[in-house]
Write a protein that holds these residues in place. Structure first.
Motif, PDB file in Angstrom:
ATOM      1  N   PRO A 286      -9.432   7.051 -10.869  1.00  0.00           N
ATOM      2  CA  PRO A 286      -9.534   7.244 -12.322  1.00  0.00           C
ATOM      3  C   PRO A 286     -10.558   6.287 -12.943  1.00  0.00           C
ATOM      4  O   PRO A 286     -10.581   5.097 -12.634  1.00  0.00           O
ATOM      5  CB  PRO A 286      -8.119   6.956 -12.824  1.00  0.00           C
ATOM      6  N   ARG A 349       4.354   2.536 -15.371  1.00  0.00           N
ATOM      7  CA  ARG A 349       4.634   3.931 -15.722  1.00  0.00           C
ATOM      8  C   ARG A 349       3.471   4.578 -16.473  1.00  0.00           C
ATOM      9  O   ARG A 349       3.305   5.800 -16.423  1.00  0.00           O
ATOM     10  CB  ARG A 349       5.913   4.016 -16.551  1.00  0.00           C
ATOM     11  N   ARG A 350       2.676   3.777 -17.146  1.00  0.00           N
ATOM     12  CA  ARG A 350       1.529   4.346 -17.848  1.00  0.00           C
ATOM     13  C   ARG A 350       0.205   4.061 -17.144  1.00  0.00           C
ATOM     14  O   ARG A 350      -0.850   4.488 -17.599  1.00  0.00           O
ATOM     15  CB  ARG A 350       1.470   3.784 -19.274  1.00  0.00           C
ATOM     16  N   MET A 352      -2.838   4.106 -14.384  1.00  0.00           N
ATOM     17  CA  MET A 352      -3.555   5.167 -13.674  1.00  0.00           C
ATOM     18  C   MET A 352      -3.856   4.768 -12.224  1.00  0.00           C
ATOM     19  O   MET A 352      -3.914   5.626 -11.341  1.00  0.00           O
ATOM     20  CB  MET A 352      -4.873   5.463 -14.387  1.00  0.00           C
ATOM     21  N   ARG A 372       5.315   4.002  -6.142  1.00  0.00           N
ATOM     22  CA  ARG A 372       5.377   5.454  -6.031  1.00  0.00           C
ATOM     23  C   ARG A 372       6.662   5.998  -6.670  1.00  0.00           C
ATOM     24  O   ARG A 372       6.659   7.064  -7.289  1.00  0.00           O
ATOM     25  CB  ARG A 372       5.329   5.869  -4.564  1.00  0.00           C
ATOM     26  N   ASN A 375       6.067   5.710 -10.497  1.00  0.00           N
ATOM     27  CA  ASN A 375       4.977   6.529 -11.038  1.00  0.00           C
ATOM     28  C   ASN A 375       4.328   7.305  -9.882  1.00  0.00           C
ATOM     29  O   ASN A 375       3.408   6.806  -9.242  1.00  0.00           O
ATOM     30  CB  ASN A 375       3.939   5.660 -11.751  1.00  0.00           C
ATOM     31  N   PRO A 376       4.783   8.524  -9.616  1.00  0.00           N
ATOM     32  CA  PRO A 376       4.256   9.289  -8.477  1.00  0.00           C
ATOM     33  C   PRO A 376       2.781   9.667  -8.623  1.00  0.00           C
ATOM     34  O   PRO A 376       2.156  10.042  -7.628  1.00  0.00           O
ATOM     35  CB  PRO A 376       5.137  10.551  -8.459  1.00  0.00           C
ATOM     36  N   ASN A 377       2.216   9.582  -9.811  1.00  0.00           N
ATOM     37  CA  ASN A 377       0.834  10.018 -10.039  1.00  0.00           C
ATOM     38  C   ASN A 377      -0.187   8.889  -9.911  1.00  0.00           C
ATOM     39  O   ASN A 377      -1.369   9.095 -10.180  1.00  0.00           O
ATOM     40  CB  ASN A 377       0.713  10.646 -11.424  1.00  0.00           C
ATOM     41  N   LEU A 378       0.252   7.712  -9.492  1.00  0.00           N
ATOM     42  CA  LEU A 378      -0.658   6.586  -9.376  1.00  0.00           C
ATOM     43  C   LEU A 378      -1.721   6.840  -8.299  1.00  0.00           C
ATOM     44  O   LEU A 378      -1.437   7.419  -7.244  1.00  0.00           O
ATOM     45  CB  LEU A 378       0.108   5.320  -8.990  1.00  0.00           C
ATOM     46  N   PHE A 379      -2.938   6.403  -8.567  1.00  0.00           N
ATOM     47  CA  PHE A 379      -3.973   6.339  -7.536  1.00  0.00           C
ATOM     48  C   PHE A 379      -3.855   4.959  -6.902  1.00  0.00           C
ATOM     49  O   PHE A 379      -4.057   3.936  -7.562  1.00  0.00           O
ATOM     50  CB  PHE A 379      -5.366   6.521  -8.136  1.00  0.00           C
ATOM     51  N   ASP A 399      -3.950   6.408  -1.351  1.00  0.00           N
ATOM     52  CA  ASP A 399      -5.190   7.179  -1.469  1.00  0.00           C
ATOM     53  C   ASP A 399      -6.331   6.541  -0.684  1.00  0.00           C
ATOM     54  O   ASP A 399      -7.139   7.240  -0.069  1.00  0.00           O
ATOM     55  CB  ASP A 399      -5.573   7.309  -2.944  1.00  0.00           C
TER      56      ASP A 399
END
Length: 574
Positions: A286, A349-350, A352, A372, A375-379, A399
């Motif tokens: 990101p 939680r917020r 990136m 994880r 926040n499962p969407n973390l890079f 990643d």
């Protein structure tokens, strides 16, 4: 050789003195004791025959009494002397066996054999100091490219492990301290075919001393060093070390590049990858939002500097800021990051992106798994300190996994095997994102979902004999004509020219109408079969003439005769 001779004489000195004394006393006694001949006359044996008698008697050969039968006095003396010589030989042989089993003596012999093998080398080689994770990966890459390496390592188990590796080329290895100039000389530092000295130990001071010794004793040799301290890097650079690689700074710049120009990063990964590996998808970190950085050691500082330069919002999690230092302008959360509440305070939680870079692999894995969950969407970018944990880091699903040894080995492999690729990577940094994406598309269309073959071509008589001959005859050779298929010139070889070097000039992606001549250098990528067929045109004058003109004239007396029988016009010599 001096060490071996010294050990032999030092350990065998006492047994040899004992044998000399025993033989001297025995021979002297036999000479002094009178004997009788067949007529009953007294006689005395001379020294030569006395020594001859004891030589075969003490070794249990036993030819008999010479030249006449001994008297009782002689036999009594010989009996005593036999027992003395047997004891002396047992003592000497036992000492010799102990010497052969002595670790110091075995090491000296191995060192002697190693030095002799290096002196007999007749092909260029790279001197690699340190056979840890980085050294083993580099040696594997060097030998896979049919090049030669020589290894020095201070740990015997690593040298033993090298002998068990399934390498394409034999790699001589020395168990020794690379900080000692004597061992560097034995390993071929001053050998005229030593192409480079690579210092890859895990101690900065050791690498520094190797670099100093190499530059002092062989100023012309290329020196490549690993360093993870800016102070050591500055010291190395001050006396002319050619290439210094810091894995943390390299990865920090790589991550920043992946954020700014993902296509450029992807192109670099594809071109510098190992042949046959599958092409991976681009990393898309990101480019905005909050990034959490766990750990502020050397790795964390490099990441913070590079991401901060991109203007990203950073939060640092560090358990011991009094040891690592406190960054300016970056919020600091005390803790390891393995606890959920610490990451919550950092704003996971917020967030990136998350960079996990502590020196403990267990903590790094724990931080990733906790993050994880929150926040499962973390890079996620994670540091892997030990190669033994590779399967665990693959399973955790980060990643990008950063392994310092792999980074250093890949960079040095590219530098040593294809130095033009290093120049190419430096030049493409000045190109825009669209240029990189277009080249990535061309590479993807050219290869079959595997890393392309990347190689250099030097237009000299050894590597491009046909070009030298044809240009000497006045032929104009263009790059487009050179890249035609020598089996069917209407087809183009699956090759992309990446860089053309002509004198001091450098041209990226040279055009097809660019003329090629002796002294030029080319960096190419493509399929292996394209490289093989290009070799025909480079070395065979007949093949090059065909791709240039389309004419395929017969060569040799027999073929001219056959062509003349079939087509008289074709059989005429020009």
């Amino acid at each position: 050789m001096d060490n071996v001779a010294f050990l032999i004489f030092r350990r065998m000195r006492a047994p040899l003195i004992v044998l000399i004394i025993i033989y001297s006393v025995s021979v002297m006694g036999l000479v002094l004791i009178p004997g009788q001949d067949a007529a009953g006359n007294l006689w005395h044996m001379d020294f030569f025959h006395a020594f001859y008698f004891f030589s075969y008697t003490a070794t249990t050969i036993g030819f008999g009494e010479i030249p006449y039968a001994f008297t009782d006095a002689q036999r009594a003396w010989v009996t005593i002397a036999i027992y003395l010589t047997v004891v002396g030989w047992f003592y000497s042989i036992g000492t010799l066996i102990a010497l052969l089993q002595d670790k110091t003596f075995q090491h000296s012999l191995a060192e002697l054999r190693f030095a002799r093998r290096i002196r007999r080398m007749r092909e260029p080689f790279y001197l690699v100091c340190g056979y840890g994770e980085t050294g083993s990966a580099l040696v594997q890459a060097i030998t896979d490219g049919n090049r030669h390496a020589v290894v020095i390592d201070q740990r015997q188990e690593r040298v033993d492990l090298l002998q068990l590796e399934n390498l394409r080329e034999y790699v001589p290895a020395l168990h020794g301290d690379a900080r000692r100039p004597h061992h560097l000389l034995e390993a071929g530092l001053k050998h005229p075919l030593c192409a480079a000295v690579v210092a890859l130990t895990d101690v900065n001071e050791t690498n520094l001393k190797i670099a100093i010794a190499a530059k002092l004793m062989h100023p012309e040799v290329k020196v490549v060093c690993r360093a993870d301290s800016h102070e050591v890097e500055a010291n190395m650079a001050s006396f002319g070390t050619d290439f210094i690689y810091d894995p943390f700074d390299i990865f920090g710049a790589y991550l920043a590049m992946a954020i700014a120009t993902p296509c450029l990063t992807l192109m670099r990964d594809w071109l510098s990858g190992l042949q046959g590996e599958p092409l991976h998808d681009p990393h898309m970190p990101p480019a905005a939002g909050l990034w959490i950085l766990c750990g502020y050691g050397r790795f964390g500082k490099a990441i913070a500097a590079n991401l901060g330069a991109r203007g990203l919002d950073l939060v640092l999690v560090e358990a011991a800021p009094e040891l690592t230092g406190k960054p300016e302008g970056i919020p600091l959360i005390l803790g390891w990051g393995t606890e959920a509440h610490t990451l919550e305070q950092a704003g996971v939680r917020r967030a990136m992106g998350l960079v996990v870079g502590t020196h403990n692999d267990a903590n790094n894995l724990s931080i990733v798994m906790t993050a994880r969950t929150l926040n499962p969407n973390l890079f996620i970018v994670v540091r892997e300190n030990h190669k033994d944990n590779e399967e665990l880091f693959r399973a955790v699903g980060a990643d990008i996994v950063m392994h310092p040894s792999t980074i250093i080995a890949d960079r040095i492999r590219v530098l040593l095997v294809t130095p033009l690729l290093t120049e190419f990577e430096q030049l493409v940094r000045f190109q825009d994102h669209a240029w990189s994406c277009e080249l990535v598309s061309r590479i993807l269309a050219l290869v079959d979902h595997h890393v392309p073959d990347v190689w250099e071509v030097a237009c000299d008589d050894e590597n491009a004999h046909a070009i030298c001959v044809m240009t000497g005859q006045g032929a104009a050779i263009t790059l487009g004509a050179l890249l035609r298929d020598p089996r069917d010139r209407d087809q183009t070889l699956p090759i992309i020219p990446l860089l053309l070097v002509q004198g001091e000039g450098r041209e990226l992606l040279p055009s097809e109408d660019r003329r090629i001549g002796p002294g030029d250098r080319l960096l190419l990528c493509g399929r292996p079969q394209g490289r093989s067929r290009l070799g025909w045109s480079l070395q065979n004058v007949h093949s090059l003439n065909y791709v240039l003109t389309g004419a395929s004239s017969p060569e040799g007396t027999l073929w001219h005769w056959l062509a003349g029988r079939i087509n008289p016009a074709a059989g005429q010599r020009v």
